[in-house]
Design an enzyme around this catalytic site. Sequence first.
Site, PDB file in Angstrom:
ATOM      1  N   ARG A  37      57.296 -52.385  -6.437  1.00 26.47           N
ATOM      2  CA  ARG A  37      57.280 -53.850  -6.473  1.00 26.47           C
ATOM      3  C   ARG A  37      56.762 -54.459  -5.172  1.00 26.47           C
ATOM      4  O   ARG A  37      56.418 -55.641  -5.137  1.00 26.47           O
ATOM      5  CB  ARG A  37      58.669 -54.388  -6.806  1.00 26.47           C
ATOM      6  CG  ARG A  37      58.981 -54.381  -8.287  1.00 26.47           C
ATOM      7  CD  ARG A  37      58.222 -55.461  -9.075  1.00 26.47           C
ATOM      8  NE  ARG A  37      59.019 -56.686  -9.160  1.00 26.47           N
ATOM      9  CZ  ARG A  37      58.717 -57.813  -8.554  1.00 26.47           C
ATOM     10  NH1 ARG A  37      57.636 -57.896  -7.828  1.00 26.47           N
ATOM     11  NH2 ARG A  37      59.493 -58.861  -8.679  1.00 26.47           N
ATOM     12  N   TYR A 149      66.546 -71.123 -22.180  1.00 29.19           N
ATOM     13  CA  TYR A 149      65.619 -71.175 -21.036  1.00 29.19           C
ATOM     14  C   TYR A 149      64.610 -72.303 -21.216  1.00 29.19           C
ATOM     15  O   TYR A 149      64.305 -73.049 -20.281  1.00 29.19           O
ATOM     16  CB  TYR A 149      64.870 -69.850 -20.882  1.00 29.19           C
ATOM     17  CG  TYR A 149      65.550 -68.848 -19.987  1.00 29.19           C
ATOM     18  CD1 TYR A 149      65.707 -69.094 -18.620  1.00 29.19           C
ATOM     19  CD2 TYR A 149      66.019 -67.644 -20.488  1.00 29.19           C
ATOM     20  CE1 TYR A 149      66.329 -68.165 -17.794  1.00 29.19           C
ATOM     21  CE2 TYR A 149      66.643 -66.708 -19.669  1.00 29.19           C
ATOM     22  CZ  TYR A 149      66.790 -66.972 -18.315  1.00 29.19           C
ATOM     23  OH  TYR A 149      67.406 -66.065 -17.505  1.00 29.19           O
TER      24      TYR A 149
END
Lengths: 341, 341
Positions: A37, A149
Site C-alpha cells: 500500500r 453511505y
Amino acid sequence: MTQSRFLRACRREAVDATPVWFMRQAGRALPEYRALRERYGFMEICYQPELCAEVTLQPVRRLGVDAAIMFADIMTPLIATGVGVDLVDNVGPVVAAPIQSLADVERIRPLDPAADIPYITKSVQLLKQELGTTPLIGFAGAPFTLAAYLIEGKGSRNFLKTKAMMYGAPEVWHALMQRLVDLTIAYLQTKVAAGVDALQLFDSWVGCLSPHDYATFVQPHTQRIIGALTGTVPFIHFGTNTATLLPLMQNDGADVLGADWRIPLDDAWQLIGAKAIQGNLDPAVLLGPWEYVRTQAADVLRRANGRPGHIFNLGHGIHPQTPVENLERLVEFVHAFEHKR
Amino acid sequence: MTQSRFLRACRREAVDATPVWFMRQAGRALPEYRALRERYGFMEICYQPELCAEVTLQPVRRLGVDAAIMFADIMTPLIATGVGVDLVDNVGPVVAAPIQSLADVERIRPLDPAADIPYITKSVQLLKQELGTTPLIGFAGAPFTLAAYLIEGKGSRNFLKTKAMMYGAPEVWHALMQRLVDLTIAYLQTKVAAGVDALQLFDSWVGCLSPHDYATFVQPHTQRIIGALTGTVPFIHFGTNTATLLPLMQNDGADVLGADWRIPLDDAWQLIGAKAIQGNLDPAVLLGPWEYVRTQAADVLRRANGRPGHIFNLGHGIHPQTPVENLERLVEFVHAFEHKR
C-alpha cells in the site's frame, strides 16, 4: 474443490477440522499489505488483477486460512457506475453528492459488467489459477449499508438521514434500494460467472435497525438479491449487531448467517435453525494477550460443539492494529481444536 | 409524590395512564433551551442552580412529561474532582489526558461532595420546590461508559483502547472501575440526600461488549453501585444495544431496566422478569412524520399491554433535530392510549 473444509461447512457437511478465515484478512494487519500500500492506492489494487490477486493471496500464504476473499471495497460497483466516492484512509468511503431525492436516485445507472468491471472477471480467473484447492469468496455490500453511505455521505453513528428517508420518503428509499439491488445482483452474478466459490453480503450497519424496520425497509430487498443467486454457490449473509434480527434474516435465503460477539454462538445458532453459522470472536479480543485470545476462541468452539456447519471467523473485520502473531496462532488453534463429543 | 404515575410504574403498581419522559428531554430539541444556550455554556448551566432548574423544568412545562431529569453531563463528577474534560458541542466530552496506566488511575481522587458539588444539592432543593408533584430523576454515567471516555479520550466506534486495557491490563482496568464506582456512589448518594425521587445509571456504550465481557469486567462494579443505593429511591439501569445483556443486567439490582429499539419491548420484558421496564422507541423515528411516530409508539404500548411497570421512553436520547411537535404529540398520545385487556 468441493471437498474444502470451508465449502463443506457452508453445506453443513462433516469436516476434519473447523474451517477459519477472517473478515478483512487482506488488509493493514499484514506487514506485506502495508508494504504494498505504500506503492499503490486502494483502488489501483482493485483495478489491477495482479495486484488484487497478490493482496488476496497474502493472508492465505501467511495465515493458512481456509478461504480467500477477493480484495475490493463495498463501494466498488457504485464507483464503477460513476458514483463519486472517495475512499479515505482511516475514514472510509466519502460520497461526493449524498442522495436526497428521487432525482438523485435516478442518476444511479445500472451496472454494465463487461464495460464497467472487466478487471473483476480477470482477477477472479487469475486467483482461481493461483489458489489451487483453496476456495475464493466474492463479496458485495448489502443494500442497506450502501444506501446508508449514499445518504449520509460517510460513516455515521446514528444513521439519522437514512432513517429519516425511510420513514418520511419511503418511495425514495425503496427506489434507491431497488437500484442498489439490481446493481448488486449484476455484480455478484459477474463474480459467480468468473468462478468464485462462495458469496458474502456485508451488512455491517443493519444492526442499527429495529426488527420492524428491518422487515419493512430492508428484508424484501435482501431477499431479492439472495434469491437471484440461489442455486449458484453458497451464500453467506453477514451483519453486525443482529442478535434480534437473526430470526428474520434466517428467512432471507442465505446458506450461512454471520453473527457477532454480542450473542453467544450457540444462542445465535438456535435462532437461525438449520443453517450454517459463521463467527463470532470479537476482533478487539485479538488486541489482547494470546492467553485471552485462546480462552475466548475456545469458548466459541465449545459453543459450536463440533456440529457440522460452523465456520470460525470474527464478529467483524480485523482491526489494523492487530498483532499478526495472534492471527497466526489463532488459525493454528482453531485447526487443532478437538471437540469433546 | 409517591402517587405519581412515574414512581408507581417504577414499583410496578397500577397507573391511570402510562407515564412518559424522554432521555435528553432537556436539550437542543427545545427552542427555549437553544435560546438559553446562546447566553450560557453547558457547565455554566450545571453550576448555577437557577439555570439548572430552568433547563430541567423546560420540558416539564412544554411537553407535560411525567418526570424531570436534572440537567447535567455524565462527566460532571469527574470534572468536579479535577479531571480535565472539555464538553465540545456536537462532539461530546474530550478528555485532556487519557488514562493509560495505574499511575494515571491513581490521579483520580475521591469526590468530596460538600466541597466539589455544592451546586448539585442546591439545584435539587430548588427543583423540588418548583416541581410540585412531578418527580425528579438524578442520573450518573455508568462506570463502563465513564471509563471508556477516560481511556479513549473521546467517543469511539469500536472502543479498542478500552477493550485492550480490559484484556491486557485487567488490574489497571479494575482499579479504574473501582475509583469510578466510589465516585459514582458518592455522587448519587448526594443527589438522594438532597431529595431526588429516582436514580438512573446511563450505560450508553456497554452494548459493545459480549455477555462474557460484561459479566467479567463490568457487572461486579455496576452491582456495587446499585447495591449501595438500594433501599433509597427507585433505580433505573439504562444501556443501549443490550438485547443480549439484559439477562445479566436483571441480576444487577435495579428496579427498572431500560431497553432500546433493537429488541421488541415484550421480548425484553420477558428476559428481565419481575422488574419494571423503560423504553423503547427509536429516537430516530421522531424525525419521521407524525403518522409513522404514532404507529411505532402504538406498537410499543401494545407490547407493554397495560401491564404495571412500563415507563414509556425512547431507546436513547432525543436527537437535537427532532421536531418539537412530535414530542408534544407523543406525550399526549401515550397518556391517552387505551389498552385493550
